[in-house]
Design an enzyme around this catalytic site. Structure first.
Site, PDB file in Angstrom:
ATOM      1  N   CYS A  57      -7.239  95.803 131.727  1.00  0.00           N
ATOM      2  CA  CYS A  57      -6.780  97.056 132.349  1.00  0.00           C
ATOM      3  C   CYS A  57      -7.442  97.208 133.714  1.00  0.00           C
ATOM      4  CB  CYS A  57      -7.154  98.244 131.440  1.00  0.00           C
ATOM      5  SG  CYS A  57      -6.599  99.818 132.134  1.00  0.00           S
ATOM      6  N   CYS A  61     -12.821 102.917 133.693  1.00  0.00           N
ATOM      7  CA  CYS A  61     -13.436 103.865 132.748  1.00  0.00           C
ATOM      8  C   CYS A  61     -14.733 103.249 132.173  1.00  0.00           C
ATOM      9  CB  CYS A  61     -12.461 104.193 131.626  1.00  0.00           C
ATOM     10  SG  CYS A  61     -10.815 104.602 132.243  1.00  0.00           S
ATOM     11  N   CYS A  64     -15.071 101.917 128.551  1.00  0.00           N
ATOM     12  CA  CYS A  64     -13.978 101.192 127.898  1.00  0.00           C
ATOM     13  C   CYS A  64     -14.127  99.670 127.905  1.00  0.00           C
ATOM     14  CB  CYS A  64     -12.644 101.570 128.544  1.00  0.00           C
ATOM     15  SG  CYS A  64     -11.253 100.854 127.621  1.00  0.00           S
ATOM     16  N   CYS A 101      -0.240 105.441 115.775  1.00  0.00           N
ATOM     17  CA  CYS A 101      -0.511 105.622 117.206  1.00  0.00           C
ATOM     18  C   CYS A 101      -0.640 104.265 117.896  1.00  0.00           C
ATOM     19  CB  CYS A 101      -1.790 106.435 117.363  1.00  0.00           C
ATOM     20  SG  CYS A 101      -2.203 106.715 119.092  1.00  0.00           S
ATOM     21  N   CYS A 132       2.983 108.232 117.755  1.00  0.00           N
ATOM     22  CA  CYS A 132       2.120 108.644 118.857  1.00  0.00           C
ATOM     23  C   CYS A 132       1.944 107.429 119.754  1.00  0.00           C
ATOM     24  CB  CYS A 132       0.765 109.100 118.308  1.00  0.00           C
ATOM     25  SG  CYS A 132      -0.420 109.514 119.613  1.00  0.00           S
ATOM     26  N   CYS A 192      -1.602 115.223 122.597  1.00  0.00           N
ATOM     27  CA  CYS A 192      -2.859 114.876 121.938  1.00  0.00           C
ATOM     28  C   CYS A 192      -3.859 114.632 123.052  1.00  0.00           C
ATOM     29  CB  CYS A 192      -2.664 113.622 121.087  1.00  0.00           C
ATOM     30  SG  CYS A 192      -4.211 112.983 120.397  1.00  0.00           S
ATOM     31  N   ARG A 264      -9.393 116.220 115.766  1.00  0.00           N
ATOM     32  CA  ARG A 264      -9.620 114.915 115.117  1.00  0.00           C
ATOM     33  C   ARG A 264     -11.055 114.439 115.297  1.00  0.00           C
ATOM     34  NH1 ARG A 264      -5.814 111.738 117.254  1.00  0.00           N
ATOM     35  NH2 ARG A 264      -4.384 112.524 115.684  1.00  0.00           N
TER      36      ARG A 264
HETATM   37  N1  SAM Z   1      -5.073 103.292 128.816  1.00  0.00           N
HETATM   38  C1  SAM Z   1      -4.672 104.530 128.278  1.00  0.00           C
HETATM   39  C2  SAM Z   1      -5.503 105.688 128.768  1.00  0.00           C
HETATM   40  O1  SAM Z   1      -6.653 105.479 129.140  1.00  0.00           O
HETATM   41  O2  SAM Z   1      -5.008 106.800 128.743  1.00  0.00           O
HETATM   42  C3  SAM Z   1      -4.633 104.561 126.759  1.00  0.00           C
HETATM   43  C4  SAM Z   1      -5.698 103.864 125.947  1.00  0.00           C
HETATM   44  S1  SAM Z   1      -7.354 104.470 126.100  1.00  0.00           S
HETATM   45  C5  SAM Z   1      -8.267 103.193 125.268  1.00  0.00           C
HETATM   46  C6  SAM Z   1      -7.387 105.892 125.042  1.00  0.00           C
HETATM   47  C7  SAM Z   1      -8.669 106.671 124.921  1.00  0.00           C
HETATM   48  O3  SAM Z   1      -9.600 105.993 124.091  1.00  0.00           O
HETATM   49  C8  SAM Z   1      -9.480 106.946 126.175  1.00  0.00           C
HETATM   50  O4  SAM Z   1      -8.975 107.997 126.910  1.00  0.00           O
HETATM   51  C9  SAM Z   1     -10.843 107.308 125.607  1.00  0.00           C
HETATM   52  O5  SAM Z   1     -10.959 108.703 125.413  1.00  0.00           O
HETATM   53  C10 SAM Z   1     -10.861 106.578 124.275  1.00  0.00           C
HETATM   54  N2  SAM Z   1     -11.880 105.513 124.297  1.00  0.00           N
HETATM   55  C11 SAM Z   1     -11.790 104.310 124.912  1.00  0.00           C
HETATM   56  N3  SAM Z   1     -12.906 103.590 124.755  1.00  0.00           N
HETATM   57  C12 SAM Z   1     -13.745 104.356 124.013  1.00  0.00           C
HETATM   58  C13 SAM Z   1     -15.056 104.167 123.535  1.00  0.00           C
HETATM   59  N4  SAM Z   1     -15.745 103.060 123.795  1.00  0.00           N
HETATM   60  N5  SAM Z   1     -15.618 105.148 122.802  1.00  0.00           N
HETATM   61  C14 SAM Z   1     -14.926 106.279 122.538  1.00  0.00           C
HETATM   62  N6  SAM Z   1     -13.681 106.514 122.972  1.00  0.00           N
HETATM   63  C15 SAM Z   1     -13.102 105.565 123.710  1.00  0.00           C
HETATM   64  C1  DTB Z   2      -8.542 108.777 121.076  1.00  0.00           C
HETATM   65  O1  DTB Z   2      -8.930 109.876 121.520  1.00  0.00           O
HETATM   66  N1  DTB Z   2      -9.331 107.872 120.529  1.00  0.00           N
HETATM   67  C2  DTB Z   2      -8.594 106.679 120.174  1.00  0.00           C
HETATM   68  C3  DTB Z   2      -7.131 107.085 120.510  1.00  0.00           C
HETATM   69  N2  DTB Z   2      -7.284 108.373 121.108  1.00  0.00           N
HETATM   70  C4  DTB Z   2      -6.302 106.197 121.321  1.00  0.00           C
HETATM   71  C5  DTB Z   2      -9.108 105.446 120.810  1.00  0.00           C
HETATM   72  C6  DTB Z   2     -10.560 105.160 120.498  1.00  0.00           C
HETATM   73  C7  DTB Z   2     -10.927 103.853 121.102  1.00  0.00           C
HETATM   74  C8  DTB Z   2     -12.306 103.417 120.756  1.00  0.00           C
HETATM   75  C9  DTB Z   2     -12.659 102.147 121.406  1.00  0.00           C
HETATM   76  C10 DTB Z   2     -11.807 100.969 120.987  1.00  0.00           C
HETATM   77  O2  DTB Z   2     -11.598 100.747 119.771  1.00  0.00           O
HETATM   78  O3  DTB Z   2     -11.396 100.198 121.866  1.00  0.00           O
HETATM   79 FE1  SF4 Z   3      -7.734 101.263 130.814  1.00  0.00          FE
HETATM   80 FE2  SF4 Z   3      -9.541 101.681 128.934  1.00  0.00          FE
HETATM   81 FE3  SF4 Z   3      -9.387 103.341 130.987  1.00  0.00          FE
HETATM   82 FE4  SF4 Z   3      -7.380 103.302 129.150  1.00  0.00          FE
HETATM   83  S1  SF4 Z   3      -9.501 103.930 128.815  1.00  0.00           S
HETATM   84  S2  SF4 Z   3      -7.196 103.347 131.388  1.00  0.00           S
HETATM   85  S3  SF4 Z   3      -7.427 101.129 128.608  1.00  0.00           S
HETATM   86  S4  SF4 Z   3      -9.953 101.163 131.092  1.00  0.00           S
END
Ligand code: SAM
Ligand code: DTB
Ligand code: SF4
Length: 333
Positions: A57, A61, A64, A101, A132, A192, A264
């Site tokens: 990606c 973030c 992430c 989802c 979702c 959500c 949640r």
């Molecule tokens: N790329 C899209 C976005 O960022 O909107 C969708 C996928 S993204 C992985 C969805 C959500 O997962 C993020 O907004 C974040 O709140 C959560 N998330 C991602 N990595 C995480 C982590 N290491 N711990 C907790 N929540 C995480």
């Molecule tokens: C949300 O708030 N938490 C979920 C879902 N929406 C998409 C994602 C959590 C991701 C945790 C890190 C991972 O497994 O990559």
């Molecule tokens: Fe990309 Fe992860 Fe950020 Fe979603 S949360 S925009 S997957 S870097």
């Protein structure tokens, strides 16, 4: 029967902060009392996640593991075939999930990819599951495509307060997030939206995040509260977990501010004791992710979760009516 508390959209930031500062017992009591006015306190909505497009990606973030900028050892994967997604959805349904989802590591979807995701949504919905998706930023046309495919919920998190946001993400703005949320809401798709606790933010940031959500024109129908999953290789990879009571407080304040929303208990359950999770349910959490994987990281064993539900006398709510405050969505089926 006492009259139910009103649903307010005019919370001030000071009011939200003073909820966080209440004695723990008073806060939990207030949250549980409100919870009981709007929900069956022993029922928990159950969703399952699938990463339909993993890694690489372009966003930065800091939490992430899927950002191309951090070396987390994650294997990147192309957008999945529809049949593979449908098979995973069927398994999730058979394991007791009511909502499926689909998450993609995109800044925003590209044209032909969105067409494929729209097909996935239609096929997953045909299994009798609520749908979702979380695909990044959307424009008006993309929102319409998803609505037409039968999407029930769109997940798009604000993650933290407007003030702390720039410490965590620099490749898009807080306002970009709000813009997509507004498009989703206007199309009549359930929103959500929540955030993450444990990224180094303070109590005022948690208050700022929940204040933003609770003063939107409609409360998000679903509010995921994630605990940071600290993944080595990400800038937040060596963060210690937050104080469990701070996490539980965040759940309780979300419940009080947004009494009709599903709150949640989202990522981070693998690092929590059963007792902490029970306190989250007492504080008003009424939704979880079931299944041994979130998107790329672990989640508790399904059997363990079933046991926890049994021990606490909780019932899974497999298929919930997908309902907006003002715009009733189609029931799944
Ligand atoms: N790329 C899209 C976005 O960022 O909107 C969708 C996928 S993204 C992985 C969805 C959500 O997962 C993020 O907004 C974040 O709140 C959560 N998330 C991602 N990595 C995480 C982590 N290491 N711990 C907790 N929540 C995480
Ligand atoms: C949300 O708030 N938490 C979920 C879902 N929406 C998409 C994602 C959590 C991701 C945790 C890190 C991972 O497994 O990559
Ligand atoms: Fe990309 Fe992860 Fe950020 Fe979603 S949360 S925009 S997957 S870097």
């Amino acid at each position: 029967m006492p009259t139910a508390a009103p649903v307010r959209h005019d919370w001030t930031r000071d009011e939200v902060l003073s909820l966080f500062q209440r004695p723990f017992n008073d806060l939990i009591w207030q949250a549980q009392s409100i919870h009981r006015q709007f929900f069956d306190p022993n029922t928990v909505q159950v969703s399952t996640l699938l990463s339909i497009k993993t890694g690489a990606c372009p966003e930065d973030c800091a939490y992430c593991p899927q950002s191309v900028r951090y070396d987390t050892g994650l294997e990147k994967e192309q957008l999945m075939e529809i049949d593979t997604v449908v098979q995973a959805a069927r398994q999730a349904r058979d394991a007791g999930a009511g909502r499926f989802c689909m998450g993609a590591a995109w800044r925003s979807p590209k044209g032909k990819d969105l067409v494929q995701v729209a097909r996935m949504i239609a096929e997953v919905k045909a299994l009798g599951l609520e749908t979702c998706a979380t695909l990044g930023m959307l424009d008006d046309t993309q929102v319409t495509t998803l609505k037409d495919a039968g999407l029930d919920y769109y997940n798009h998190n604000i993650d933290t307060s407007p003030e702390f946001y720039g410490e965590i993400i620099t490749t898009r703005s807080f306002q970009d997030r709000l813009d997509t949320l507004e498009r989703v809401r206007a199309a009549g798709i359930n929103v959500c939206c929540g955030g993450i606790v444990g990224m180094g933010e303070g109590q005022t940031d948690r208050a700022g995040m929940l204040h933003t959500l609770a003063t939107l024109p409609e409360h998000p129908q679903s509010v995921p509260i994630n605990q940071l999953v600290a993944v080595p290789g990400t800038p937040l990879g060596d963060r210690e977990p937050p104080d469990p009571f701070d996490f539980i407080r965040t759940i309780a304040v979300a419940r009080i501010l947004m009494p009709r929303s599903y709150v949640r208990l989202s990522a981070g359950r693998s690092e929590m004791s059963d007792e902490q999770q029970a306190l989250c349910f007492l504080a008003g959490a009424n939704s979880i992710f079931l299944g041994e994987k979130l998107l790329t990281t672990g989640n508790p064993d399904t059997e363990h979760d079933r046991g926890l539900f049994r021990r606490l006398g909780l019932r899974p709510q497999s298929a919930e009516p997908a309902e907006c405050e003002h715009t009733p969505a189609q029931a799944a089926g």
